[in-house]
Structure formats: C-alpha cells, structure tokens
Write a protein that holds these residues in place. Sequence first.
Motif, mmCIF file in Angstrom:
data_model
loop_
_atom_site.group_PDB
_atom_site.id
_atom_site.type_symbol
_atom_site.label_atom_id
_atom_site.label_comp_id
_atom_site.label_asym_id
_atom_site.label_seq_id
_atom_site.Cartn_x
_atom_site.Cartn_y
_atom_site.Cartn_z
ATOM 1 N N LEU A 125 -31.579 20.390 -29.981
ATOM 2 C CA LEU A 125 -32.821 20.111 -29.263
ATOM 3 C C LEU A 125 -33.141 18.627 -29.197
ATOM 4 C CD1 LEU A 125 -35.224 22.939 -30.504
ATOM 5 C CD2 LEU A 125 -34.304 22.662 -28.193
ATOM 6 N N ARG A 126 -32.552 17.833 -30.080
ATOM 7 C CA ARG A 126 -32.860 16.399 -30.115
ATOM 8 C C ARG A 126 -32.549 15.713 -28.795
ATOM 9 N NH1 ARG A 126 -29.625 15.507 -35.798
ATOM 10 N NH2 ARG A 126 -31.042 16.708 -37.142
ATOM 11 N N ASP A 127 -31.541 16.193 -28.087
ATOM 12 C CA ASP A 127 -31.131 15.550 -26.839
ATOM 13 C C ASP A 127 -31.504 16.366 -25.610
ATOM 14 O OD1 ASP A 127 -29.869 13.398 -28.226
ATOM 15 O OD2 ASP A 127 -28.149 14.700 -28.619
ATOM 16 N N ALA A 128 -32.317 17.399 -25.776
ATOM 17 C CA ALA A 128 -32.618 18.308 -24.664
ATOM 18 C C ALA A 128 -33.920 17.927 -23.974
ATOM 19 C CB ALA A 128 -32.702 19.744 -25.175
ATOM 20 N N GLY A 129 -33.889 17.968 -22.627
ATOM 21 C CA GLY A 129 -35.109 17.798 -21.853
ATOM 22 C C GLY A 129 -35.803 19.115 -21.616
ATOM 23 N N ALA A 130 -35.060 20.216 -21.729
ATOM 24 C CA ALA A 130 -35.593 21.573 -21.608
ATOM 25 C C ALA A 130 -34.557 22.514 -22.192
ATOM 26 C CB ALA A 130 -35.889 21.937 -20.157
ATOM 27 N N VAL A 131 -35.017 23.726 -22.555
ATOM 28 C CA VAL A 131 -34.095 24.732 -23.077
ATOM 29 C C VAL A 131 -34.364 26.052 -22.375
ATOM 30 C CG1 VAL A 131 -35.638 25.244 -25.033
ATOM 31 C CG2 VAL A 131 -33.231 25.901 -25.151
ATOM 32 N N VAL A 132 -33.305 26.747 -22.022
ATOM 33 C CA VAL A 132 -33.383 28.082 -21.424
ATOM 34 C C VAL A 132 -32.878 29.082 -22.452
ATOM 35 C CG1 VAL A 132 -32.526 29.618 -19.625
ATOM 36 C CG2 VAL A 132 -33.106 27.243 -19.068
ATOM 37 N N ILE A 133 -33.713 30.065 -22.785
ATOM 38 C CA ILE A 133 -33.402 31.081 -23.785
ATOM 39 C C ILE A 133 -33.407 32.415 -23.052
ATOM 40 C CG2 ILE A 133 -34.122 32.107 -25.967
ATOM 41 C CD1 ILE A 133 -35.872 29.501 -26.330
ATOM 42 N N SER A 134 -32.238 33.041 -22.907
ATOM 43 C CA SER A 134 -32.203 34.194 -22.002
ATOM 44 C C SER A 134 -31.156 35.217 -22.406
ATOM 45 C CB SER A 134 -31.935 33.722 -20.570
ATOM 46 O OG SER A 134 -30.722 32.999 -20.474
ATOM 47 N N GLY A 135 -31.373 36.434 -21.901
ATOM 48 C CA GLY A 135 -30.412 37.511 -22.077
ATOM 49 C C GLY A 135 -30.767 38.456 -23.207
ATOM 50 N N SER A 136 -29.841 39.360 -23.489
ATOM 51 C CA SER A 136 -30.052 40.366 -24.522
ATOM 52 C C SER A 136 -29.782 39.784 -25.903
ATOM 53 C CB SER A 136 -29.125 41.566 -24.276
ATOM 54 O OG SER A 136 -27.769 41.159 -24.361
ATOM 55 N N ALA A 164 -36.221 37.450 -20.751
ATOM 56 C CA ALA A 164 -35.834 38.538 -21.648
ATOM 57 C C ALA A 164 -36.473 39.840 -21.190
ATOM 58 C CB ALA A 164 -36.260 38.216 -23.081
ATOM 59 N N ASP A 165 -36.136 40.916 -21.893
ATOM 60 C CA ASP A 165 -36.648 42.246 -21.568
ATOM 61 C C ASP A 165 -37.069 42.933 -22.862
ATOM 62 O OD1 ASP A 165 -37.282 44.587 -20.226
ATOM 63 O OD2 ASP A 165 -35.210 45.189 -19.842
ATOM 64 N N GLY A 166 -37.861 43.987 -22.744
ATOM 65 C CA GLY A 166 -38.203 44.817 -23.886
ATOM 66 C C GLY A 166 -38.997 44.079 -24.952
ATOM 67 N N GLU A 167 -38.677 44.366 -26.220
ATOM 68 C CA GLU A 167 -39.398 43.748 -27.327
ATOM 69 C C GLU A 167 -39.282 42.229 -27.348
ATOM 70 O OE1 GLU A 167 -41.571 44.986 -29.656
ATOM 71 O OE2 GLU A 167 -41.535 46.669 -28.268
ATOM 72 N N PRO A 168 -38.105 41.652 -27.076
ATOM 73 C CA PRO A 168 -38.049 40.180 -27.025
ATOM 74 C C PRO A 168 -39.013 39.581 -26.010
ATOM 75 C CG PRO A 168 -35.838 41.088 -27.171
ATOM 76 C CD PRO A 168 -36.757 42.256 -26.965
ATOM 77 N N LEU A 169 -39.209 40.244 -24.868
ATOM 78 C CA LEU A 169 -40.175 39.762 -23.885
ATOM 79 C C LEU A 169 -41.594 39.897 -24.418
ATOM 80 C CD1 LEU A 169 -41.161 38.833 -21.111
ATOM 81 C CD2 LEU A 169 -40.814 41.178 -20.282
ATOM 82 N N ARG A 170 -41.901 41.016 -25.040
ATOM 83 C CA ARG A 170 -43.259 41.210 -25.551
ATOM 84 C C ARG A 170 -43.629 40.171 -26.618
ATOM 85 N NH1 ARG A 170 -42.534 46.711 -23.887
ATOM 86 N NH2 ARG A 170 -41.010 47.180 -25.511
ATOM 87 N N HIS A 171 -42.645 39.775 -27.422
ATOM 88 C CA HIS A 171 -42.903 38.781 -28.462
ATOM 89 C C HIS A 171 -42.896 37.345 -27.922
ATOM 90 C CE1 HIS A 171 -42.882 41.332 -32.037
ATOM 91 N NE2 HIS A 171 -41.823 41.972 -31.561
ATOM 92 N N ALA A 172 -42.191 37.096 -26.827
ATOM 93 C CA ALA A 172 -41.910 35.731 -26.368
ATOM 94 C C ALA A 172 -43.142 34.839 -26.243
ATOM 95 C CB ALA A 172 -41.144 35.776 -25.048
#
Length: 300
Positions: A125-136, A164-172
């Motif tokens: 993350l130190r060099d990231a301008g953004a992060v995409v967190i996706s999938g199952s 995301a979908d399901g529980e990961p989406l509900r928590h996101a």
Amino acid sequence: MILTVTLNAALDVTYQVPAVDWDGVNRVRTVHRRAGGKGVNVARVLAALGQEVLVTGLAGGPTGEAVAADLRASGLPDALVPVSGDSRTTLVVSEPGRTALFNEPGPTVTPDELANFLKRYGELLRDAGAVVISGSLPQGVPADFYATLAQVAHDRGVPAVVDADGEPLRHAPKGRPAIVKPNAEELARAVPGGTALEGAAELRSQGAEAVVVSMGADGLLAVTPEGAFRAGMPYRVEGNPTGAGDSLVAGLALGLVEGTPWPSRLARAAALGAAAVAAPVAGDFDRDVYADIHPKIVIS
C-alpha cells in the motif's frame, strides 16, 4: 500505481462453441487460457489503458504456478503470496447469446498464510494510489476480511474499491471503502426489500463513501458524496458478459486516482463495462465499441 487484490486467483479457461448440447458431445471452436480472478481482470484493463498496476493475492500449487507464469507472460507485475493449497480453475462456456460460468472453490487458506498476506498487503500500500479488492474469498478467509483490507487502506490514506457478493459485501462498508460496487442482484441479496436506490443509500450509510450499482444493459446507478446519478446506455451490446463488471471497476479505480468528477467517471466506467461484453474473454475490452458508446452515454 493501482494495486489489485485477488485472494482467490484462478486459471481462467474459456470455451467458445457454436451451441451447447448438454446431452451430447460438444466441439469447442476456440479455447482461451489465462490468469484470472476479478482483480487480475481489473489489472489487465488498467494496463491496457496505460496505467501502472500491481497484482497481489494468494496463489499455490501447479495452478498457482500457471497463474504466475501467465501474469509474467502478459507483462503484469505481481506480488502474489504463496499458499500450500492448489489455486482454482474457472471454466466459461460461451455460445452466441448465452454464457455459463463454472467456478471451483479454490484452496483452503491457513491463519498463518492469511497473516503473511496481510503483512505483505500493508507493505504494498505504500506505493499505491488506489486499491481494488474484488472477487470471491477462498476457504478459511473470514467473511469480513475485505472490510479489514479496506480499513487498512483507509487508515493509510489509500482509497479502496470493493467488488464482492454475499457476506463479504455486507461487511465491506464497515471498512470505509471509497467505493462499493455490487451488481443489482448482489445488492438485492445484501439489502433485501427495497429499491436499488434505497439499497445503495443503505450501504453508504453503513460507511461506504460511494456505492455504484451495475445494472447490465440498464447502465449504472450511483449514490455518491456529489449526489445520486444514473448512467443510461444508448444500446445493448451482445457478447460474453463475463468480466464486464471488472472492466467497469477498472474505470472507477482510474477515476479515483485521477480525481475525475463523478459524471465523467461513471460514463467511462459504463463504457468500459459495455466494451468488455464485446470482447471474447474477461480482462479485455473492444476499443471500437468503447469509442463508439462512451460519448453516447447519458448521465442524469
């Protein structure tokens, strides 16, 4: 640099057939094999748009080795974290007008492997301008882990997109991501009983800065700090919808790092999603379709 996270990395296999005979022998016309998983697809689109990307996630076994080899061959830099289990294969069977997707569950991840990934993620993350967190999520990963990753990014000033979908989406939303991106069916499962606008507003009230809902040929719905928007599509694009959402997410992530106003951000994202439908495999988009449809999208 835009960092993409694919915890359940895969070797994607796509069969293109004239028609599927579920009771007989099928002759496959074209076969595509490449590294996949939603974050990998997002990275491919961003790289095609000229963006610096880095792929991270979990990969293991012979299938994980094949995933890493394809990333190298594709010129996509990676910082995959190894696991002992074998990564999954996904199978797409595509005939004109219809597509079926078969997803294996993936490896079982141990607590130590997950802790190793979380440490490496913080470093990246130190060099990231953004992060995409996706999938199952692979087996062994807690349902709220995407919220954890989004929170870590938020605390370091890195905007996160969660798809995301399901529980990961509900928590996101609890991780305060910059954008949560469900499709209409995923949103209805996460927030049942209301309209898409009400569901998106509810997720935003739980901590997400913005919520963008992909609605297929009906375009996009977004609830943002600048207000609520709809992106209307001028026509329907026929083809393989697998990966369309990933191309859309790539457009949203690019808008984050560039600081693009929401109307322009949504128009580009919607155009990329539509152009991906016209491409044969996930992670690609048809540039001619993109150029044609982009200026015709109506934002209201």
